[in-house]
Design an enzyme around this catalytic site. Structure first.
Site: not given
Ligand code: NDP
Length: 493
Positions: A191, A244-245, A247, A249, A266, A300, A397
């Site tokens: 995804k 991802g974030s 929240e 996670g 992660e 990250c 972050e």
């Molecule tokens: P998210 O954690 O929301 O997104 C990461 C992935 O998870 C995307 O593919 C997203 O889809 C997907 N996702 C979102 N909601 C759900 C859910 N309920 N169930 C399953 N998958 C989901 O990050 P954001 O894009 O909102 O970024 C926000 C903050 O997160 C950033 O400002 C940063 O601080 C942090 N971040 C950290 C990263 C890292 O490398 N550790 C990478 C990205 C963000 P979709 O894109 O469609 O929302």
């Protein structure tokens, strides 16, 4: 030289529907969404969202591939050959991939060419080599009821893997999840991020060309709360690998807990870069600047907490400010650009909010802090000095080009500051003293510690963190073992 028009044409010509059971779906779906260029703010293309039914079809197809299909019967050597073929196809089109990633993410053209794409290919090749080397152990025991036994372990595919990737480096982080899972024999459902799904669609196209059997690799573009949530809640998923974030996670972990399914999470960090008085000042300034301004700070492992020994503090802040002044924000396709745009308007607003908070909480704005006068989601490279580790800009972050500089007196204080964080992903030590480097590498709480170089990447090196940075490891031997389950077999002789 990367060309915007070539990348834009590629984006327009890509198939933009979910890739399920070895083909791009043709039927209509309930929703589609626009993919926006973060530099021009224009629509690059429109992608069809995988709705609930599509997620169900993808999971069913992955299950069939594993339980009944050709994929489940394939041995490790054959999977390795497929992964090598996949890697070669990506390598052959590496420039196109890299430019599409620059266009979609907004990062400078050079970065995906020298980092993301070479790492993607290297990761696929690394795990292609692992595919036929997943062995168990023969374990001597005391026997059973007076009879001798033969006991051994098998490493088997953990099952269907859901891989959820973020928008900052979707190709490379995608490879970190896809390659070990496929090598271990697990079908994968990827995804990609809503904001940068394009290279994942190109990956699907090349996976089909490489000859993966239907269902072994699926790509479901869509929004997180719709496609992502449905996927992680699906009972047909056996393992979730998420970046991802914290929240999101947490939501993933809750969904996974319902079936006690394993996760690799992660979730980013607030990583310290510690500059000791004996560090090579130029190398440290260059490395620290790279660690906070590469990929616009949307990394990250971004070294966003810059801890500097009091003895060299003023001089180092000045050097770092010079590096920041030399950064050229601009169109990723301009040859002099060294920093691109943030991913979207929400991220820009988030970064600007943190900058305002830094000023309000009393840190000294050394440089940057504003939006350059141009369209696109740009923010200037920004440094705050004279900060304390309790300020919001030192704790949360930001995921943007904002470095927070804090002074320390001695090694103990440096370690205490480094470890006083809700995150524990990465740390960088800048020092000429080998003994200090090895001693402090043990004391700093981080999944990866680098000395005299910011965040070296290699598919052989395990990657992951603790605390709010998540748990589990990607890459290396740990990365493939996380996609296997260990079975014990005992034969009473
Ligand atoms: P998210 O954690 O929301 O997104 C990461 C992935 O998870 C995307 O593919 C997203 O889809 C997907 N996702 C979102 N909601 C759900 C859910 N309920 N169930 C399953 N998958 C989901 O990050 P954001 O894009 O909102 O970024 C926000 C903050 O997160 C950033 O400002 C940063 O601080 C942090 N971040 C950290 C990263 C890292 O490398 N550790 C990478 C990205 C963000 P979709 O894109 O469609 O929302």
């Amino acid at each position: 030289m990367p060309q915007r028009s070539v990348a834009e044409n590629l984006a327009r010509d890509l198939p933009t529907t979910p890739f399920v059971a070895g083909r791009f779906e043709s039927g209509p779906s309930s929703q589609s969404f626009d993919v926006i260029d973060p530099v021009t703010e224009k629509v690059l293309t429109t992608v069809v969202e995988a709705d609930g039914d599509t997620v169900d079809r993808a999971v069913a197809s992955a299950r069939r591939a594993l339980d009944e299909g050709e994929w489940g019967r394939m041995d490790g050597a054959a999977r390795g050959e497929l992964l090598h073929a996949f890697a070669q196809l990506i390598q052959d089109r590496a420039d196109a991939f890299a430019d599409l990633e620059s266009l979609d993410v907004g990062k400078p053209g050079i970065e995906p060419r020298v980092i993301d794409l070479p790492q993607t290919v290297a990761t696929l090749r690394h795990y292609a080599g692992w595919a036929d080397k997943l062995t168990g152990q023969s374990i001597p025991t005391s026997g059973y009821q007076g009879r001798a036994t033969l006991s051994y372990t098998l490493r088997q595919p953990i099952g269907v893997v859901a891989a959820i990737t973020p928008w900052n480096s979707p190709t490379m982080i995608g490879a970190w999840k896809i390659a070990p899972a496929l090598a271990a024999g697990c079908p994968v459902i990827l995804k990609p991020p809503e904001d940068a799904p394009l290279t994942s669609l190109l990956l699907a196209q090349l996976a089909a060309e490489a000859g993966f059997p239907a269902g072994a690799f699926n790509v479901l573009p869509g929004r997180g709360p719709v496609t992502g949530q449905r996927l992680v809640e699906h009972p047909g998923i056996d393992k979730i690998s998420f970046t991802g974030s914290p929240e999101t996670g947490y939501r993933v972990a809750i969904a996974a807990a319902k079936g006690f399914r394993p996760t690799t999470l992660e979730l980013g960090g607030k990583s310290p870069q510690i500059v000791f008085a004996d560090a090579d000042p130029d190398a440290a300034a260059n490395g620290v600047a790279l660690g906070i301004f590469a990929n616009q700070g949307e990394v990250c492992a971004a070294g966003s907490r810059i801890l500097v020994a009091r003895a060299v503090y003023d001089e180092f802040v000045e050097r770092l400010a010079e590096r920041a002044a030399a950064v050229v924000p601009g169109d990723p396709f301009d040859s002099d650009t060294t920093m691109g745009a943030l991913i979207n308007a929400r991220q820009l607003e988030r970064v600007l909010r943190y900058i305002r908070l830094g000023c309000e909480e009393g840190a000294r704005l050394v440089t940057g802090g504003a939006q350059p006068d141009r369209p696109g989601y740009f923010v200037q490279p920004t440094l705050f000095a004279d900060a304390s580790n309790t300020m919001t800009i030192a704790r949360e972050e930001i995921f943007g080009p904002v470095g927070t500089i804090i002074a320390f007196e001695d090694d103990d204080e440096a370690v205490a500051l480094a470890n006083d964080s809700d995150y524990a992903l990465a740390a960088t030590l800048w020092t000429a003293d080998l003994s200090r480097a090895h001693t402090l590498a043990r004391r700093v709480n981080a999944g990866a510690v680098a000395v005299n170089g910011w965040s070296p990447l290699d598919p052989r090196l395990p990657w992951g963190g603790a605390k709010l940075s998540g748990h589990g490891r990607e890459l290396g031997q740990a990365g493939i073992e996380a996609n296997t389950s260990l079975k014990t077999v005992t034969v009473v002789l």
